[in-house]
Design an enzyme around this catalytic site. Structure first.
Site, PDB file in Angstrom:
ATOM      1  N   THR A 331     -43.872 -37.986  -3.635  1.00  0.00           N
ATOM      2  CA  THR A 331     -43.091 -38.836  -4.537  1.00  0.00           C
ATOM      3  C   THR A 331     -43.120 -38.261  -5.946  1.00  0.00           C
ATOM      4  O   THR A 331     -42.088 -38.184  -6.633  1.00  0.00           O
ATOM      5  CB  THR A 331     -43.648 -40.264  -4.537  1.00  0.00           C
ATOM      6  OG1 THR A 331     -43.599 -40.790  -3.209  1.00  0.00           O
ATOM      7  CG2 THR A 331     -42.852 -41.165  -5.466  1.00  0.00           C
ATOM      8  N   GLN A 361     -38.542 -42.433  -0.455  1.00  0.00           N
ATOM      9  CA  GLN A 361     -38.862 -42.139  -1.855  1.00  0.00           C
ATOM     10  C   GLN A 361     -38.141 -40.877  -2.333  1.00  0.00           C
ATOM     11  O   GLN A 361     -38.297 -39.801  -1.748  1.00  0.00           O
ATOM     12  CB  GLN A 361     -40.372 -41.944  -2.043  1.00  0.00           C
ATOM     13  CG  GLN A 361     -41.190 -43.179  -1.755  1.00  0.00           C
ATOM     14  CD  GLN A 361     -41.674 -43.231  -0.322  1.00  0.00           C
ATOM     15  OE1 GLN A 361     -41.123 -42.564   0.558  1.00  0.00           O
ATOM     16  NE2 GLN A 361     -42.706 -44.023  -0.081  1.00  0.00           N
ATOM     17  N   GLN A 383     -34.557 -45.662  -3.279  1.00  0.00           N
ATOM     18  CA  GLN A 383     -35.968 -46.028  -3.388  1.00  0.00           C
ATOM     19  C   GLN A 383     -36.652 -45.153  -4.426  1.00  0.00           C
ATOM     20  O   GLN A 383     -36.525 -43.929  -4.412  1.00  0.00           O
ATOM     21  CB  GLN A 383     -36.671 -45.877  -2.034  1.00  0.00           C
ATOM     22  CG  GLN A 383     -38.127 -46.317  -2.058  1.00  0.00           C
ATOM     23  CD  GLN A 383     -38.755 -46.390  -0.683  1.00  0.00           C
ATOM     24  OE1 GLN A 383     -38.056 -46.333   0.320  1.00  0.00           O
ATOM     25  NE2 GLN A 383     -40.062 -46.539  -0.619  1.00  0.00           N
ATOM     26  N   ASP A 384     -37.383 -45.805  -5.364  1.00  0.00           N
ATOM     27  CA  ASP A 384     -38.173 -45.096  -6.384  1.00  0.00           C
ATOM     28  C   ASP A 384     -37.293 -44.272  -7.338  1.00  0.00           C
ATOM     29  O   ASP A 384     -37.567 -43.102  -7.597  1.00  0.00           O
ATOM     30  CB  ASP A 384     -39.221 -44.192  -5.742  1.00  0.00           C
ATOM     31  CG  ASP A 384     -40.324 -44.975  -5.051  1.00  0.00           C
ATOM     32  OD1 ASP A 384     -40.241 -46.213  -5.018  1.00  0.00           O
ATOM     33  OD2 ASP A 384     -41.269 -44.346  -4.542  1.00  0.00           O
ATOM     34  N   ASP A 405     -38.346 -50.792  -4.977  1.00  0.00           N
ATOM     35  CA  ASP A 405     -39.264 -50.354  -6.046  1.00  0.00           C
ATOM     36  C   ASP A 405     -38.581 -49.382  -7.011  1.00  0.00           C
ATOM     37  O   ASP A 405     -39.164 -48.366  -7.402  1.00  0.00           O
ATOM     38  CB  ASP A 405     -40.507 -49.681  -5.459  1.00  0.00           C
ATOM     39  CG  ASP A 405     -41.221 -50.525  -4.429  1.00  0.00           C
ATOM     40  OD1 ASP A 405     -41.054 -51.758  -4.458  1.00  0.00           O
ATOM     41  OD2 ASP A 405     -41.944 -49.960  -3.581  1.00  0.00           O
ATOM     42  N   ARG A 474     -42.758 -56.489  -7.017  1.00  0.00           N
ATOM     43  CA  ARG A 474     -43.899 -56.705  -6.129  1.00  0.00           C
ATOM     44  C   ARG A 474     -45.064 -55.859  -6.628  1.00  0.00           C
ATOM     45  O   ARG A 474     -44.866 -54.814  -7.271  1.00  0.00           O
ATOM     46  CB  ARG A 474     -43.543 -56.371  -4.676  1.00  0.00           C
ATOM     47  CG  ARG A 474     -43.122 -54.939  -4.425  1.00  0.00           C
ATOM     48  CD  ARG A 474     -42.864 -54.710  -2.935  1.00  0.00           C
ATOM     49  NE  ARG A 474     -42.576 -53.305  -2.640  1.00  0.00           N
ATOM     50  CZ  ARG A 474     -42.858 -52.720  -1.481  1.00  0.00           C
ATOM     51  NH1 ARG A 474     -43.444 -53.404  -0.519  1.00  0.00           N
ATOM     52  NH2 ARG A 474     -42.559 -51.448  -1.273  1.00  0.00           N
ATOM     53  N   TRP A 476     -47.600 -53.189  -6.692  1.00  0.00           N
ATOM     54  CA  TRP A 476     -48.020 -51.929  -6.089  1.00  0.00           C
ATOM     55  C   TRP A 476     -49.540 -51.790  -6.158  1.00  0.00           C
ATOM     56  O   TRP A 476     -50.180 -51.361  -5.199  1.00  0.00           O
ATOM     57  CB  TRP A 476     -47.323 -50.786  -6.814  1.00  0.00           C
ATOM     58  CG  TRP A 476     -47.727 -49.409  -6.401  1.00  0.00           C
ATOM     59  CD1 TRP A 476     -48.348 -49.037  -5.253  1.00  0.00           C
ATOM     60  CD2 TRP A 476     -47.517 -48.204  -7.139  1.00  0.00           C
ATOM     61  NE1 TRP A 476     -48.544 -47.669  -5.226  1.00  0.00           N
ATOM     62  CE2 TRP A 476     -48.037 -47.138  -6.374  1.00  0.00           C
ATOM     63  CE3 TRP A 476     -46.918 -47.923  -8.376  1.00  0.00           C
ATOM     64  CZ2 TRP A 476     -47.994 -45.808  -6.818  1.00  0.00           C
ATOM     65  CZ3 TRP A 476     -46.875 -46.614  -8.801  1.00  0.00           C
ATOM     66  CH2 TRP A 476     -47.404 -45.574  -8.033  1.00  0.00           C
TER      67      TRP A 476
END
Length: 568
Positions: A331, A361, A383-384, A405, A474, A476
């Site tokens: 990531t 990710q 994502q990310d 996220d 949320r 992490w």
């Protein structure tokens, strides 16, 4: 459906869960035990400080037994300042030894096939260990050669560096754990993370005692006179025309153009040409980037300071890449654009990662640059998307698109007047706008979303109503911290607002807050009832403003980027 990521596998575990370390770790403990303890011991003004025992120094530690064990070889009581200088010196030596150890693993191929599986994670660790060495050097420089007193700027800088040290080490550990390899290093690095956590506690205690009362800074809702939108004037040219006469001081400038009409055809080459380690008074090195799509993976190194990238506009100047975890990148290293150099500014640029939702990710921008700013930029991913990794950051008038996220990391970050767009994810996936990664309660980090807009992107808006659930965030990590203030929240956000990471993990230790938001998704009557969730009042909300959360009055005026220092 729960979405797996390289962060999911250890969501239930404390980030400081003990793993039996090898001999390397015990050596590490000996040297890093006192890391930055000097700032705790340096808590009295000037002159020599009284002798301190390990029991007194560790009384309020998160890990008192570990703290006392770490300090035992250093023969307390001792003169705190002299001990502190020695401990920082030893911590720096050990950080360098960690880098050498990782060099050995990578260059000698130790571990055979394991290295091929997790090589990029080891490379991340080596890069992060090098940064930690530089951060320790900076802390050493803040102390100076004598018994000088830290300035307020120095205090804030050390607090930011301390938080980043812990974040860097945690990032390294997370990458190795996700690789499911090198258990001998996982144990050592897990222990090193805990050691930095103890040091962070001691530093926080020290710096709290040194905070000047009041600070003498304004606490109103607006920036001081002269801080507003600005044009960037370089060599007699105005890039954007505004009524303001404020300009960013530029020392040198170059032009990047894909057609060969400029100084460079690649952005990375222009960045490499920038001078190293420039000072604030030297002004910015400006890189003008003409309209076009630039397929590059770019890293702005830590020594490339006071750099400003100026594009032709959102969706006109586009920096694009497609690295992802599914394709073998970590990531951390999947980022299309990564920046470490402090006082970095980007203006009028789109950053994107085109890997798509099926590649999980895939980071568009990773930001680890202190006092960095993005103004009128767009971040496109799934994502990310935006990895606000560490240190102090500011985003103004930006558009951020993503799914799971899509704003994450552990910086002290303020988003102001930005648009946060939830996109259409994979079938049965959800959208979580934020996943903040604070691992220790003394880290000065979190995500502050102030006077922004939260809504659906066109692809999600066009889908069936209720087909995708969207949440504000949320947790992490165990001490995740995120607030939404004075922002418009559209109906796409679920009535509960927030979602769990995994069961009850972090629900009592996180800090999630909302203040004075509006719109159909801002109704808090059905919000989660977690111990860490807060309906904030104005006094609490002020803690997360530019002025209080990132000390923005000290550095944002020099960027000429508009900002509100307090609540609006």
């Amino acid at each position: 459906m729960h979405v797996c990521s390289d962060r999911d596998s250890h969501a239930l575990s404390s980030p400081y869960k003990y793993i039996n370390p090898p001999l390397y770790s015990s050596t590490l403990t000996m040297y890093l035990a006192s890391s930055l303890l000097v700032l705790f011991l340096f808590a009295t003004s000037g002159g020599a400080s009284p002798a301190v025992t390990s029991e007194a120094a560790c009384k309020n530690s998160f890990y008192p037994k570990l703290c006392r064990a770490m300090l035992q070889p250093l023969r307390f009581p001792s003169d705190p300042y002299e001990f502190g200088r020695y401990s920082v010196k030893q911590a720096l030596k050990q950080a360098r030894k960690t880098s050498l150890l990782l060099d050995h693993y990578l260059s000698q191929g130790r571990g055979g096939s394991r290295r091929r599986v997790a090589g990029s994670a080891l490379e991340d660790c080596r890069e992060l260990a090098s940064l930690n060495s530089e951060y320790l050097e900076s802390v050493q420089a803040e102390l100076g050669p004598g018994r000088s007193v830290l300035t307020q700027d120095g205090v804030e800088r050390v607090k930011a560096l301390m938080s980043a040290l812990v974040t860097n080490q945690q990032t390294c550990y997370d990458g190795l754990e996700a690789s499911r390899s090198f258990p001998e290093l996982q144990g050592a690095f897990s222990n090193e993370t805990r050691l930095y956590g103890v040091s962070l506690e001691l530093v926080t205690t020290a710096l709290a005692r040194r905070q000047p009362a009041g600070g003498g800074k304004p606490s109103g809702s607006n920036a001081p006179p002269g801080v507003h939108a600005a044009g960037f004037r370089v060599v007699g040219r105005e890039l954007i025309e505004e009524n303001s006469g404020e300009v960013v001081p530029v020392n040198q400038s170059v032009l990047v153009a894909r057609d060969g009409s400029g100084n460079f055809t690649l952005i990375a080459d222009a960045i490499d040409a920038a001078p190293n380690n420039t000072k604030v008074e030297d002004g910015f090195f400006a890189i003008f980037i003409t309209e076009g799509v630039y397929q590059e993976n770019i890293v702005v190194a830590k020594n490339k300071k006071n750099l400003i990238l100026i594009g032709a506009g959102i969706n006109k100047t586009v920096i694009t890449g497609n690295r992802s975890v599914i394709d073998g990148w970590t990531t951390f290293n999947s980022a299309t654009f990564a920046v470490h150099g402090e006082r970095f500014i980007a203006l009028n640029i789109t950053f994107e990662n085109t890997a798509g939702p099926e590649k999980h990710q895939a980071v568009a921008v990773r930001n680890s640059a202190d006092l960095s700013s993005f103004y009128r930029c767009s971040f496109l991913g799934y994502q990310d998307t935006l990895y606000a990794h560490s240190l102090r950051q500011f985003y103004r008038d930006c558009d951020i698109y993503g799914t799971v996220d899509f704003i994450f990391g552990n910086a002290a970050t303020v988003f102001q007047h930005c648009n946060l767009y939830a996109r259409k994810p994979l079938p049965n996936q959800f959208n979580a706008i934020t996943a903040q990664g604070r691992t220790h309660p003394n880290q000065t980090t979190g995500i502050s979303i102030h006077n922004c807009t939260v809504r659906a992107a066109p692809d999600l808006e066009a889908g069936p109503a209720g087909s995708t659930k969207t949440f504000l965030g949320r947790p992490w990590k165990e001490y995740s911290r995120t607030v939404y203030m004075q922002s418009f929240i559209d109906q796409i956000v679920e009535p509960v607002g927030w979602m769990e990471w995994n069961g009850s993990f972090a629900l009592s230790t996180l800090y999630y807050g909302e203040y004075d938001n509006f719109g159909p998704g801002a109704n808090t009557s059905q919000r989660v009832q977690w111990p860490g969730y807060n309906l904030m009042d104005a006094v609490q909300a002020m803690n997360f403003t530019v002025y209080n959360f990132t000390t923005g009055y000290d550095w944002l005026p020099s960027t000429s980027i508009p900002f509100s220092g307090g609540l609006i």
